[in-house]
Design a protein around this motif. Structure first.
Motif, PDB file in Angstrom:
ATOM      1  N   PHE A  17      11.802  94.695   7.246  1.00  0.00           N
ATOM      2  CA  PHE A  17      10.953  93.804   7.865  1.00  0.00           C
ATOM      3  C   PHE A  17      10.610  92.435   6.858  1.00  0.00           C
ATOM      4  CE2 PHE A  17       6.904  91.966   9.001  1.00  0.00           C
ATOM      5  CZ  PHE A  17       6.655  91.642  10.442  1.00  0.00           C
ATOM      6  N   SER A  18      10.050  93.106   5.666  1.00  0.00           N
ATOM      7  CA  SER A  18       9.432  92.277   4.804  1.00  0.00           C
ATOM      8  C   SER A  18      10.409  91.339   4.200  1.00  0.00           C
ATOM      9  CB  SER A  18       8.925  93.238   3.639  1.00  0.00           C
ATOM     10  OG  SER A  18       9.754  93.847   2.977  1.00  0.00           O
ATOM     11  N   GLU A  19      11.534  91.342   4.392  1.00  0.00           N
ATOM     12  CA  GLU A  19      12.665  90.634   3.733  1.00  0.00           C
ATOM     13  C   GLU A  19      12.730  89.004   4.355  1.00  0.00           C
ATOM     14  OE1 GLU A  19      16.407  92.608   3.985  1.00  0.00           O
ATOM     15  OE2 GLU A  19      15.961  93.906   2.485  1.00  0.00           O
ATOM     16  N   ASP A  20      12.255  88.973   5.568  1.00  0.00           N
ATOM     17  CA  ASP A  20      12.032  87.397   6.355  1.00  0.00           C
ATOM     18  C   ASP A  20      10.755  87.202   6.447  1.00  0.00           C
ATOM     19  OD1 ASP A  20      12.412  85.329   7.803  1.00  0.00           O
ATOM     20  OD2 ASP A  20      13.443  86.502   9.475  1.00  0.00           O
ATOM     21  N   PRO A  21      10.207  86.349   5.703  1.00  0.00           N
ATOM     22  CA  PRO A  21       8.725  85.712   5.782  1.00  0.00           C
ATOM     23  C   PRO A  21       8.530  85.060   7.217  1.00  0.00           C
ATOM     24  CG  PRO A  21      10.061  84.382   4.484  1.00  0.00           C
ATOM     25  CD  PRO A  21      10.914  85.437   4.527  1.00  0.00           C
ATOM     26  N   LEU A  22       9.273  84.682   7.821  1.00  0.00           N
ATOM     27  CA  LEU A  22       9.092  84.073   9.079  1.00  0.00           C
ATOM     28  C   LEU A  22       8.537  85.210  10.083  1.00  0.00           C
ATOM     29  CD1 LEU A  22       9.111  81.322  11.001  1.00  0.00           C
ATOM     30  CD2 LEU A  22      11.631  82.127  11.694  1.00  0.00           C
ATOM     31  N   ARG A  23       8.831  86.298   9.760  1.00  0.00           N
ATOM     32  CA  ARG A  23       8.288  87.259  10.854  1.00  0.00           C
ATOM     33  C   ARG A  23       7.128  87.577  10.964  1.00  0.00           C
ATOM     34  NH1 ARG A  23      13.279  91.912   9.789  1.00  0.00           N
ATOM     35  NH2 ARG A  23      14.672  90.743  11.226  1.00  0.00           N
ATOM     36  N   VAL A  24       6.038  87.017   9.891  1.00  0.00           N
ATOM     37  CA  VAL A  24       4.605  87.008   9.858  1.00  0.00           C
ATOM     38  C   VAL A  24       4.149  86.403  10.844  1.00  0.00           C
ATOM     39  CG1 VAL A  24       2.710  86.493   8.891  1.00  0.00           C
ATOM     40  CG2 VAL A  24       4.480  87.705   7.403  1.00  0.00           C
ATOM     41  N   PHE A  25       4.952  85.279  11.085  1.00  0.00           N
ATOM     42  CA  PHE A  25       4.385  84.298  12.225  1.00  0.00           C
ATOM     43  C   PHE A  25       5.012  84.578  13.549  1.00  0.00           C
ATOM     44  CE2 PHE A  25       4.249  81.610   8.281  1.00  0.00           C
ATOM     45  CZ  PHE A  25       3.142  81.088   8.518  1.00  0.00           C
ATOM     46  N   ARG A  26       6.039  85.185  13.505  1.00  0.00           N
ATOM     47  CA  ARG A  26       6.827  85.775  14.739  1.00  0.00           C
ATOM     48  C   ARG A  26       6.057  86.906  15.315  1.00  0.00           C
ATOM     49  NH1 ARG A  26      11.611  85.447  17.015  1.00  0.00           N
ATOM     50  NH2 ARG A  26      11.806  87.670  17.108  1.00  0.00           N
ATOM     51  N   VAL A  27       5.759  87.891  14.441  1.00  0.00           N
ATOM     52  CA  VAL A  27       4.681  88.820  15.161  1.00  0.00           C
ATOM     53  C   VAL A  27       3.312  88.475  15.635  1.00  0.00           C
ATOM     54  CG1 VAL A  27       3.446  91.151  14.472  1.00  0.00           C
ATOM     55  CG2 VAL A  27       5.691  90.542  13.695  1.00  0.00           C
ATOM     56  N   ALA A  28       2.555  87.309  14.727  1.00  0.00           N
ATOM     57  CA  ALA A  28       1.509  86.704  15.035  1.00  0.00           C
ATOM     58  C   ALA A  28       1.748  86.004  16.580  1.00  0.00           C
ATOM     59  CB  ALA A  28       0.881  85.808  14.314  1.00  0.00           C
ATOM     60  N   ARG A  29       2.896  85.290  16.770  1.00  0.00           N
ATOM     61  CA  ARG A  29       3.178  84.902  18.157  1.00  0.00           C
ATOM     62  C   ARG A  29       3.391  85.858  19.209  1.00  0.00           C
ATOM     63  NH1 ARG A  29       8.034  83.802  20.435  1.00  0.00           N
ATOM     64  NH2 ARG A  29       9.151  83.773  18.582  1.00  0.00           N
ATOM     65  N   PHE A  30       3.868  87.047  19.056  1.00  0.00           N
ATOM     66  CA  PHE A  30       4.149  88.087  19.999  1.00  0.00           C
ATOM     67  C   PHE A  30       2.667  88.570  20.331  1.00  0.00           C
ATOM     68  CE2 PHE A  30       8.699  88.637  18.676  1.00  0.00           C
ATOM     69  CZ  PHE A  30       9.024  88.138  19.747  1.00  0.00           C
ATOM     70  N   ALA A  31       1.964  88.813  19.386  1.00  0.00           N
ATOM     71  CA  ALA A  31       0.511  89.293  19.580  1.00  0.00           C
ATOM     72  C   ALA A  31      -0.369  88.568  20.451  1.00  0.00           C
ATOM     73  CB  ALA A  31      -0.336  89.476  18.302  1.00  0.00           C
ATOM     74  N   THR A  32       0.088  87.044  20.254  1.00  0.00           N
ATOM     75  CA  THR A  32      -0.795  86.070  21.105  1.00  0.00           C
ATOM     76  C   THR A  32      -0.051  86.109  22.658  1.00  0.00           C
ATOM     77  OG1 THR A  32      -0.905  84.687  19.133  1.00  0.00           O
ATOM     78  CG2 THR A  32      -1.144  83.598  21.291  1.00  0.00           C
ATOM     79  N   ARG A  33       1.238  86.203  22.804  1.00  0.00           N
ATOM     80  CA  ARG A  33       1.821  86.415  24.106  1.00  0.00           C
ATOM     81  C   ARG A  33       1.428  87.571  24.743  1.00  0.00           C
ATOM     82  NH1 ARG A  33       8.069  86.086  24.302  1.00  0.00           N
ATOM     83  NH2 ARG A  33       7.475  83.966  23.583  1.00  0.00           N
ATOM     84  N   TYR A  34       1.415  88.577  24.377  1.00  0.00           N
ATOM     85  CA  TYR A  34       1.145  89.815  24.952  1.00  0.00           C
ATOM     86  C   TYR A  34      -0.488  90.494  24.853  1.00  0.00           C
ATOM     87  CZ  TYR A  34       6.020  89.863  25.229  1.00  0.00           C
ATOM     88  OH  TYR A  34       7.560  89.450  25.509  1.00  0.00           O
ATOM     89  N   ALA A  35      -1.155  89.474  24.383  1.00  0.00           N
ATOM     90  CA  ALA A  35      -2.540  90.071  24.349  1.00  0.00           C
ATOM     91  C   ALA A  35      -3.211  90.223  25.674  1.00  0.00           C
ATOM     92  CB  ALA A  35      -3.513  88.884  23.597  1.00  0.00           C
ATOM     93  N   TYR A  36      -2.707  89.431  26.717  1.00  0.00           N
ATOM     94  CA  TYR A  36      -3.311  89.656  28.115  1.00  0.00           C
ATOM     95  C   TYR A  36      -2.888  91.215  28.608  1.00  0.00           C
ATOM     96  CZ  TYR A  36       1.027  89.218  30.548  1.00  0.00           C
ATOM     97  OH  TYR A  36       2.278  89.220  31.081  1.00  0.00           O
ATOM     98  N   LEU A  37      -1.996  91.773  27.803  1.00  0.00           N
ATOM     99  CA  LEU A  37      -1.653  92.944  28.490  1.00  0.00           C
ATOM    100  C   LEU A  37      -2.262  93.993  27.369  1.00  0.00           C
ATOM    101  CD1 LEU A  37       2.138  92.647  29.001  1.00  0.00           C
ATOM    102  CD2 LEU A  37       0.307  92.982  30.702  1.00  0.00           C
ATOM    103  N   GLY A  38      -2.871  93.699  26.463  1.00  0.00           N
ATOM    104  CA  GLY A  38      -3.724  94.667  25.503  1.00  0.00           C
ATOM    105  C   GLY A  38      -2.950  95.167  24.190  1.00  0.00           C
ATOM    106  N   LEU A  95       0.404  78.081  20.489  1.00  0.00           N
ATOM    107  CA  LEU A  95      -0.407  77.167  21.275  1.00  0.00           C
ATOM    108  C   LEU A  95      -0.656  77.172  22.573  1.00  0.00           C
ATOM    109  CD1 LEU A  95      -1.029  74.362  18.369  1.00  0.00           C
ATOM    110  CD2 LEU A  95      -2.726  75.894  19.249  1.00  0.00           C
ATOM    111  N   LEU A  96       0.628  77.354  23.094  1.00  0.00           N
ATOM    112  CA  LEU A  96       0.848  77.046  24.684  1.00  0.00           C
ATOM    113  C   LEU A  96       0.654  78.404  25.459  1.00  0.00           C
ATOM    114  CD1 LEU A  96       4.037  74.567  24.412  1.00  0.00           C
ATOM    115  CD2 LEU A  96       1.674  74.141  25.309  1.00  0.00           C
ATOM    116  N   GLU A  97       0.355  79.448  24.561  1.00  0.00           N
ATOM    117  CA  GLU A  97       0.148  80.712  25.261  1.00  0.00           C
ATOM    118  C   GLU A  97      -1.137  80.500  25.916  1.00  0.00           C
ATOM    119  OE1 GLU A  97       2.294  82.979  26.138  1.00  0.00           O
ATOM    120  OE2 GLU A  97       3.961  82.540  24.848  1.00  0.00           O
TER     121      GLU A  97
END
Length: 391
Positions: free
Chosen positions: A128-149, A185-187
């Motif tokens: 996972f740590s080999e791709d720095p873009l994943r830091v932002f991707r995981v933050a985006r997934f956390a945003t998308r699924y925050a309403y589910l807990g 931002l659009l989530e």
């Protein structure tokens, strides 16, 4: 040749969410075989093919080995010997590493279903740590699924922190960072994206203005939350109605005009979005904090924002002021403006623009004004109209 549905389509089906796109992985095939079946190749380094009828993406199963810095420094092996499990192991999160075969059976070697049930976002492997873009991707997934807990696993957040502190996030392109930011931002709860990045030091390189100032960060978060509470979603977890221009301006609401310009330049934000954020940062105090609107103030704002020739952009600018007006307060004053007060003020600003726009420049020219005198006379006439309205 075996074909599996993978990634987001499987994940969202299990979560009961609408599936908008489907991606497939093909095991045991060569590029030549895919082309012979009518597929069109779109990827050179990572062999990806488009289905001849549906145009859906079919990627050959592959493994990746880190060879350089950033998110592009990988060596890819897409030979026929690569297994499905090997392909799934290179993915970012366990919930994205579930496959479904053509009989509907799930293949889940990394326990993604369990993490879905526990509402946890967890990395598949240390790769996972080999791709720095994943830091932002995981933050985006956390945003998308925050309403589910959903929350991020502690070990994954620790890994994201180490990646951010290593400085490798700077190897990303502005376009990729902005893409993840814009989608977040659009989530429904965009503030989660920035709170997540702050927790793992992911703001430091790309959002330095927000990272360096606690008050600027808090102001932006509060403005984003105002959008969440003041607008209604079409359904649970869906995108809210506020546009990307309004949302980005809300994020920047605690920054100075110069800081907004710096941030927009670094992220290469498109002009339609950066224009509104910069306009808001420059004029928010004069339109929101003053107890009473002044004609000179309104005329200055109208001129600087070119409200005369770009009324639709000016309407967007006023929309962007709403979430800021509801939580923005001057240190010398107490309390904040409620929605009804801002609605009255917004109406007054709009009426002032209409009144000023009614001034006929041809009438001024007919009075004998020439050259620079025309602009001065035009401004004076507009000022009179606005003043009469505000009295």
């Amino acid at each position: 040749m075996q074909v599996y549905l993978v990634g987001g389509a499987v994940r969202d089906t299990l979560l009961g969410r609408t599936v908008t796109e489907r991606d497939y992985v093909v095991v045991g095939a060569t590029p030549a075989q895919m082309l012979a079946k009518g597929f069109t190749q779109v990827g050179k380094d990572f062999p990806v093919f488009l289905h001849p009828k549906t145009s859906e993406e079919y990627a050959l199963a592959r493994t990746e080995r880190k060879m350089g810095s950033g998110y592009t420094g990988f060596e890819c092996d897409a030979s026929t010997s690569v297994t499905l499990e090997e392909d799934l192991k290179r993915r970012d999160l366990t919930v994205n590493a579930i496959a479904r075969d053509q009989d509907g059976e799930l293949i889940d070697p990394y326990h993604g279903q369990q993490d879905l049930q526990n509402k946890v976002l967890r990395h598949v492997s240390e790769a996972f740590s080999e791709d720095p873009l994943r830091v932002f991707r995981v933050a985006r997934f956390a945003t998308r699924y925050a309403y589910l807990g959903f929350t991020i696993a502690e070990e994954t957040l620790s890994l994201m922190t180490a990646m951010a502190k290593s400085g490798e996030l700077t190897s990303l392109s502005a376009e990729r960072v902005w893409q993840e930011t814009k989608r977040s931002l659009l989530e429904a709860t965009p503030e989660v994206f920035f709170k997540t990045l702050k927790a793992c030091h992911g703001l430091d390189d790309w959002f330095a203005e927000l990272s360096e100032s606690e008050s600027a960060f808090d102001t932006g978060i509060q403005a984003l939350q105002q959008i969440q509470t003041r607008t209604q979603p079409q359904n649970q977890g869906a995108n809210y109605t506020a546009s990307i221009e309004v949302r980005f301006a809300a994020l920047c609401s605690g920054l100075s005009h110069k800081q907004v310009q710096q941030l927009c330049k670094r992220l290469k934000v498109q002009n339609t979005v950066s224009d509104i954020a910069e306009m808001v940062s420059e004029h928010k105090a004069s339109l929101i904090n003053n107890d009473k609107l002044e004609a000179e103030t309104l005329l200055t704002v109208f001129n600087k924002t070119d409200a005369w020739r770009r009324p639709e952009r000016f309407r967007l600018f006023l929309n962007a002021l709403l979430p800021i007006a509801l939580q923005f307060s001057d240190p010398k004053q107490t309390g904040t403006m409620n929605s009804s007060h801002w609605s009255e003020r917004e109406t007054l600003i709009t009426q002032a623009l209409v009144a000023a726009n009614a001034v006929d420049v041809q009438h001024i020219i007919a009075q004998g004004f020439k050259g620079p005198e025309i602009r001065e006379a035009l401004n004076n006439a507009k000022l009179e109209k606005i003043s009469a309205l505000l009295c």
